[in-house]
Design a protein around this motif. Structure first.
Motif, mmCIF file in Angstrom:
data_model
loop_
_atom_site.group_PDB
_atom_site.id
_atom_site.type_symbol
_atom_site.label_atom_id
_atom_site.label_comp_id
_atom_site.label_asym_id
_atom_site.label_seq_id
_atom_site.Cartn_x
_atom_site.Cartn_y
_atom_site.Cartn_z
ATOM 1 N N ARG A 133 -15.140 -11.721 4.180
ATOM 2 C CA ARG A 133 -14.796 -13.090 3.787
ATOM 3 C C ARG A 133 -13.536 -13.590 4.497
ATOM 4 N N GLY A 134 -12.901 -12.708 5.260
ATOM 5 C CA GLY A 134 -11.651 -13.062 5.914
ATOM 6 C C GLY A 134 -11.845 -13.863 7.188
ATOM 7 N N THR A 135 -10.714 -14.251 7.781
ATOM 8 C CA THR A 135 -10.698 -15.014 9.024
ATOM 9 C C THR A 135 -10.320 -14.090 10.179
ATOM 10 N N ALA A 136 -11.165 -14.044 11.219
ATOM 11 C CA ALA A 136 -10.942 -13.157 12.371
ATOM 12 C C ALA A 136 -10.532 -11.761 11.898
ATOM 13 N N PRO A 137 -11.351 -11.125 11.048
ATOM 14 C CA PRO A 137 -10.953 -9.865 10.418
ATOM 15 C C PRO A 137 -10.823 -8.714 11.409
ATOM 16 N N ALA A 138 -9.873 -7.837 11.103
ATOM 17 C CA ALA A 138 -9.608 -6.693 11.982
ATOM 18 C C ALA A 138 -9.162 -5.496 11.164
ATOM 19 N N ILE A 139 -9.547 -4.324 11.645
ATOM 20 C CA ILE A 139 -9.113 -3.054 11.076
ATOM 21 C C ILE A 139 -8.394 -2.282 12.173
ATOM 22 N N VAL A 140 -7.244 -1.718 11.851
ATOM 23 C CA VAL A 140 -6.548 -0.834 12.789
ATOM 24 C C VAL A 140 -6.266 0.488 12.082
ATOM 25 N N LEU A 141 -6.720 1.577 12.701
ATOM 26 C CA LEU A 141 -6.490 2.914 12.174
ATOM 27 C C LEU A 141 -5.332 3.552 12.923
ATOM 28 N N GLY A 179 -18.375 -9.754 12.880
ATOM 29 C CA GLY A 179 -17.137 -10.344 13.377
ATOM 30 C C GLY A 179 -15.897 -9.542 13.057
ATOM 31 N N ILE A 180 -16.064 -8.276 12.636
ATOM 32 C CA ILE A 180 -14.922 -7.429 12.280
ATOM 33 C C ILE A 180 -14.610 -6.504 13.456
ATOM 34 N N ARG A 181 -13.411 -6.620 13.991
ATOM 35 C CA ARG A 181 -12.976 -5.733 15.063
ATOM 36 C C ARG A 181 -12.346 -4.467 14.478
ATOM 37 N N VAL A 182 -12.533 -3.342 15.156
ATOM 38 C CA VAL A 182 -11.966 -2.056 14.710
ATOM 39 C C VAL A 182 -11.335 -1.370 15.913
ATOM 40 N N ASN A 183 -10.076 -1.014 15.793
ATOM 41 C CA ASN A 183 -9.375 -0.292 16.852
ATOM 42 C C ASN A 183 -8.490 0.794 16.249
ATOM 43 N N LEU A 184 -8.034 1.672 17.105
ATOM 44 C CA LEU A 184 -7.197 2.794 16.669
ATOM 45 C C LEU A 184 -5.981 2.889 17.569
ATOM 46 N N VAL A 185 -4.842 3.162 16.982
ATOM 47 C CA VAL A 185 -3.622 3.431 17.735
ATOM 48 C C VAL A 185 -3.286 4.910 17.572
ATOM 49 N N ALA A 186 -3.060 5.573 18.707
ATOM 50 C CA ALA A 186 -2.805 7.017 18.717
ATOM 51 C C ALA A 186 -1.351 7.271 19.119
ATOM 52 N N PRO A 187 -0.464 7.419 18.145
ATOM 53 C CA PRO A 187 0.941 7.682 18.480
ATOM 54 C C PRO A 187 1.132 9.110 18.979
ATOM 55 N N GLY A 188 2.148 9.280 19.799
ATOM 56 C CA GLY A 188 2.601 10.616 20.153
ATOM 57 C C GLY A 188 3.713 11.026 19.208
ATOM 58 N N ARG A 189 4.681 11.733 19.722
ATOM 59 C CA ARG A 189 5.807 12.196 18.901
ATOM 60 C C ARG A 189 6.717 11.012 18.607
ATOM 61 N N THR A 190 6.780 10.658 17.339
ATOM 62 C CA THR A 190 7.470 9.448 16.896
ATOM 63 C C THR A 190 8.455 9.813 15.797
ATOM 64 N N LEU A 191 9.639 9.217 15.854
ATOM 65 C CA LEU A 191 10.678 9.529 14.868
ATOM 66 C C LEU A 191 10.375 8.867 13.531
ATOM 67 N N THR A 192 9.556 9.541 12.766
ATOM 68 C CA THR A 192 9.230 9.149 11.400
ATOM 69 C C THR A 192 9.640 10.300 10.493
ATOM 70 N N PRO A 193 9.602 10.110 9.171
ATOM 71 C CA PRO A 193 9.947 11.227 8.274
ATOM 72 C C PRO A 193 9.119 12.481 8.517
ATOM 73 N N LEU A 194 7.862 12.322 8.963
ATOM 74 C CA LEU A 194 7.046 13.494 9.263
ATOM 75 C C LEU A 194 7.728 14.390 10.290
ATOM 76 N N TRP A 195 8.247 13.788 11.349
ATOM 77 C CA TRP A 195 8.865 14.576 12.407
ATOM 78 C C TRP A 195 10.291 14.993 12.074
ATOM 79 N N THR A 196 11.065 14.131 11.441
ATOM 80 C CA THR A 196 12.434 14.534 11.111
ATOM 81 C C THR A 196 12.431 15.655 10.076
ATOM 82 N N ASN A 197 11.497 15.610 9.125
ATOM 83 C CA ASN A 197 11.395 16.696 8.141
ATOM 84 C C ASN A 197 10.975 17.997 8.821
#
Length: 263
Positions: A133-141, A179-197
């Protein structure tokens, strides 16, 4: 560039920290109406305060542990109650286990599958009627560069993040007629709590500093450093915007060049 986010409704699952939070901030700064979901009410409160301070917008906050059966549907029901429809779904849920293959139990395999794959599947399924029901709907994983260049001692997440590549490509084709687009972003080593912990844990074990550990892990990154959450979020927010209207089914690395495969 105007990313055309005005009047767009954006849900970020896993939006209380790291790349999810950075994506929510950027979307709000671009003029979107934003909701963030997390299993921690405390983290949501802190994240919402940050978003409001930086963008002037107070996001909708929704407590939801999407690794639990029924939680994704309850989350979608709340979005329907508040907005009625949805333009963008960003799924920033997942993590890894650092272990050798021989030491992993069936329970760990299944728990990580639930965390990395099934939680996202459930959330997309629950939100599909709202996106339709959205406008130009998109999903990003949010995936991982490890899905294209598996890291040693992370076999569980290597396998499951690779599964997200299949989900992304298959869904993009299946949902394109709607009309729903689906894409994925694949980060490398990124300074988030996952990596700092992780760095803090290794630093304690090896009697070294966090900075030394991160420097070691930076040596095989061509750009020579960890990424920042906002650097990944810029790609997430662009892919979810109408400016990327002819892009679907793609898995885009934002990894400083660490994944060296041709595809």
């Amino acid at each position: 560039m105007n990313l055309e986010y005005e009047n767009r409704r954006v849900l970020v699952v896993g939006g209380s920290y790291g790349i999810g939070l950075a994506s929510a901030k950027l979307a709000a700064a671009e003029g979107a109406t934003v909701a963030i979901a997390s299993r921690s009410a405390g983290n949501l409160e802190t994240a919402a305060a940050e978003i409001e301070a930086e963008t002037g917008q107070k996001p909708l906050t929704l407590v939801a542990d999407v690794t639990k059966d029924g939680a994704s549907q309850a989350l979608a029901d709340q979005i329907k109650q508040h907005w009625g429809e949805l333009d963008v779904l960003i799924s920033a849920v997942g993590g890894s286990i650092r272990s050798s293959f021989a030491d992993l139990t069936d329970e760990q395999w299944m728990d990580n599958y639930n965390f990395n794959v099934l939680s996202t599947v459930r959330t997309i399924r629950a939100c599909l009627p709202l996106l339709e029901r959205g406008t130009a709907p998109a999903i990003v994983l949010l995936g991982a560069a490890a899905s294209k260049m598996p890291y040693a001692h992370q076999i569980v997440s290597n396998v499951h993040k690779a599964g997200l590549l299949g989900l992304n490509k298959t869904l993009a084709a299946e949902l394109a007629p709607d009309g729903i687009r689906v894409n994925l972003v694949a980060p490398g080593r990124t300074l988030t709590p996952l990596w700092t912990n992780r760095a803090d844990k290794l630093a304690a074990e090896e009697h070294r500093s966090r900075e030394d550990i991160l420097a070691d892990f930076s040596k095989d990154i061509p750009l020579g450093r960890f990424g920042k959450a906002v650097e990944v979020a810029r790609m997430v927010v662009w892919l979810a915007s109408p400016c990327a209207s002819y892009v679907t089914g793609q898995a885009v690395n934002v990894d400083g060049g660490i994944a060296r495969g041709l595809l």
